[in-house]
Design an enzyme around this catalytic site. Structure first.
Site, short mmCIF file in Angstrom:
data_model
loop_
_atom_site.label_atom_id
_atom_site.label_comp_id
_atom_site.label_asym_id
_atom_site.label_seq_id
_atom_site.Cartn_x
_atom_site.Cartn_y
_atom_site.Cartn_z
N TYR A 196 0.93 -1.19 -0.09
CA TYR A 196 0.16 0.08 0.02
C TYR A 196 1.01 1.24 0.08
CZ TYR A 196 -3.17 3.29 2.10
OH TYR A 196 -4.07 4.55 2.57
N ASP A 218 9.83 -7.05 -4.15
CA ASP A 218 8.50 -7.77 -3.20
C ASP A 218 8.32 -9.01 -3.55
OD1 ASP A 218 5.88 -5.69 -2.51
OD2 ASP A 218 5.75 -7.69 -2.35
N ALA A 274 9.00 -3.36 2.94
CA ALA A 274 8.42 -4.35 3.01
C ALA A 274 8.55 -4.96 4.53
CB ALA A 274 9.30 -5.63 2.34
N THR A 287 7.20 3.22 12.86
CA THR A 287 5.69 3.33 13.12
C THR A 287 5.26 4.00 14.47
OG1 THR A 287 3.53 1.94 13.81
CG2 THR A 287 6.06 1.24 14.18
N TYR A 336 4.80 -6.07 16.87
CA TYR A 336 5.15 -5.21 15.76
C TYR A 336 5.93 -4.07 16.11
CZ TYR A 336 4.06 -2.03 11.92
OH TYR A 336 4.29 -0.97 11.31
N HIS A 387 -7.85 -2.99 8.47
CA HIS A 387 -7.61 -1.50 8.85
C HIS A 387 -9.01 -0.98 8.92
CE1 HIS A 387 -3.53 -2.56 7.56
NE2 HIS A 387 -3.15 -1.85 8.68
N ARG A 431 -6.72 7.86 16.72
CA ARG A 431 -5.65 7.56 16.04
C ARG A 431 -5.43 8.87 14.92
NH1 ARG A 431 -4.81 4.11 18.83
NH2 ARG A 431 -4.59 1.99 18.59
N ASP A 485 -3.54 -2.82 21.23
CA ASP A 485 -3.74 -1.55 20.77
C ASP A 485 -3.59 -0.34 21.95
OD1 ASP A 485 -4.64 -1.90 18.47
OD2 ASP A 485 -6.83 -1.94 18.83
N1 UDP Z 1 -10.68 -0.67 14.64
C1 UDP Z 1 -11.81 -1.20 15.08
N2 UDP Z 1 -12.69 -1.83 14.13
C2 UDP Z 1 -12.11 -2.65 13.15
C3 UDP Z 1 -10.60 -2.33 12.69
C4 UDP Z 1 -10.05 -1.24 13.43
O1 UDP Z 1 -12.50 -0.82 15.89
O2 UDP Z 1 -12.52 -3.23 12.41
C5 UDP Z 1 -9.79 0.11 15.57
C6 UDP Z 1 -8.36 -0.22 16.10
O3 UDP Z 1 -8.82 -1.11 17.14
C7 UDP Z 1 -7.66 1.02 16.31
C8 UDP Z 1 -8.11 1.73 14.93
O4 UDP Z 1 -9.45 1.27 14.57
O5 UDP Z 1 -8.17 1.54 17.32
C9 UDP Z 1 -7.41 1.84 13.92
O6 UDP Z 1 -7.02 0.57 13.44
P1 UDP Z 1 -6.32 0.11 12.34
O7 UDP Z 1 -5.92 -1.42 12.34
O8 UDP Z 1 -6.92 0.91 11.13
O9 UDP Z 1 -4.79 0.67 12.43
P2 UDP Z 1 -3.69 0.42 13.70
O10 UDP Z 1 -3.88 1.74 14.62
O11 UDP Z 1 -3.79 -0.93 14.27
O12 UDP Z 1 -2.29 0.60 12.79
#
Ligand code: UDP
Length: 326
Positions: free
Chosen positions: A11, A31, A74, A117, A141, A187, A219, A282
């Site tokens: 992406y 890749d 990657a 990140t 991660y 996501h 976020r 999270d």
């Molecule tokens: N999230 C959610 N439901 C989903 C996917 C993500 O509530 O189906 C929440 C997740 O817990 C986080 C935020 O959305 O608080 C962003 O998550 P994402 O996976 O997009 O990115 P991350 O912050 O993990 O890199």
């Protein structure tokens, strides 16, 4: 410049390759297509299908087409999956990257831009988060990315390697041609758009008891084209013996509930939701202080509004209902 880009079928990598080629750079993508898509690779880039950990393949590619710098996208990049497969994440993100760095330096590449990140910060003491905040990842991660940032610092000191680590907050949106297509998708924004399209029945909200104004996690969503622009600029500040790091975010937080309501506004459709337990690893709030990127890279996000980010993601999804595949 002549650039080697790993993860150029993914992406953020594919959108950045597009921007680099438009900026006049010459690009070779490596890749393994484990998660990336061949169709996402800009037709103007050379393409080598290989694992970044395959030192012989990386060295052969560089001997065939020498490069001035490496942009290393990657990686396995899912918080939740990293907690369930720690061995795989360490092996791929740490082991694979160390092998890649050994291979490229053996072929004379001493400049590296590394995809890092916000997960490095765990639960930050204050927000927005500056680069100098405590680095204490709360998921595997983030730990894998921190270990590579530390390796880059030691390599700068011991071998003079020049590097810039770009700490992405939440990449979102799309260019005209390239967007987000993870399989399975995890996501938030693409998932909410799937619900709008009727591909999924509802959005699961992972936790509504966080210490945030509406209880859902916050976020900092940053447009993928703004991330791409930061990579172009990072190439210009690489300095021998220096390992730099920059946060890339808008400095504005949006909660899960706010993202869902923005998608409803942009698409004009209702989005059914259900509250589910928190997702492992999270953080409650991750919002960037990106003033260092502004001052040292001259970086200024051009598309900071969440509505615009969602509009671009929605436009791409409507144009590519099946993503990159049939
Ligand atoms: N999230 C959610 N439901 C989903 C996917 C993500 O509530 O189906 C929440 C997740 O817990 C986080 C935020 O959305 O608080 C962003 O998550 P994402 O996976 O997009 O990115 P991350 O912050 O993990 O890199």
């Amino acid at each position: 410049m002549r650039l080697l880009v790993t993860g150029g079928a993914g992406y953020v990598g594919s959108v950045t390759v597009e921007a680099l080629i438009e900026g006049g750079h010459e690009v070779m993508v490596i890749d393994d297509l484990r998660t990336g898509h061949r169709q996402a690779v800009h037709p103007g880039a050379a393409f080598v299908q290989a694992d970044v950990a395959d030192e012989a393949a990386v060295r052969a590619a560089l001997r065939h087409q020498p490069c001035d710098a490496l942009l290393h996208f990657a990686a396995l990049s899912l918080v939740d999956a990293s907690m369930r497969d720690p061995h795989g994440y360490f092996q791929n993100n740490v082991g694979g990257t160390l092998a890649l760095l050994r291979a490229v330096t053996a072929e004379g590449v001493h400049r590296v831009v590394f995809s890092s990140t916000a997960a490095l910060y765990g639960t930050p003491e204050r927000t927005p988060i500056p680069e100098g905040a405590t680095l204490s990842p709360e998921n595997v991660y983030g730990e894998t990315k921190l270990q590579i940032e530390r390796a880059l610092q030691w390599l700068a000191r011991t071998t003079g390697l020049a590097s810039v680590a770009l700490r992405y907050f939440n990449a979102a949106g799309a260019s005209g041609e390239r967007g987000e297509d993870h399989r399975p998708e995890s996501h938030l924004i693409p998932i909410v758009l799937d619900v709008v399209r009727g591909v999924r029945p509802e959005v699961l909200i992972f936790g509504d008891d966080y210490p945030t104004p509406d209880g859902t996690a916050v976020r900092d969503y940053i447009h993928v084209l703004d991330l791409a622009d930061a990579h172009r600029r990072a190439l210009e500040v690489l300095e021998a013996g220096q390992a730099k790091a920059y946060n890339l975010g808008n400095g504005a937080g949006s909660s899960v509930a706010e993202v869902i309501s923005t998608v409803q506004q942009v698409t004009g459709r209702e989005v059914p939701t259900r509250v589910a337990p928190r997702r492992a690893g999270d953080s409650p709030v991750l919002v960037a202080d990106a003033s260092l990127a502004r001052s040292e890279l001259g970086w200024q996000p051009r598309r900071p509004e969440l509505g615009e980010i969602v509009e671009d993601a929605w436009r791409w999804r409507q144009a590519h209902p099946h993503g990159y595949g049939a």
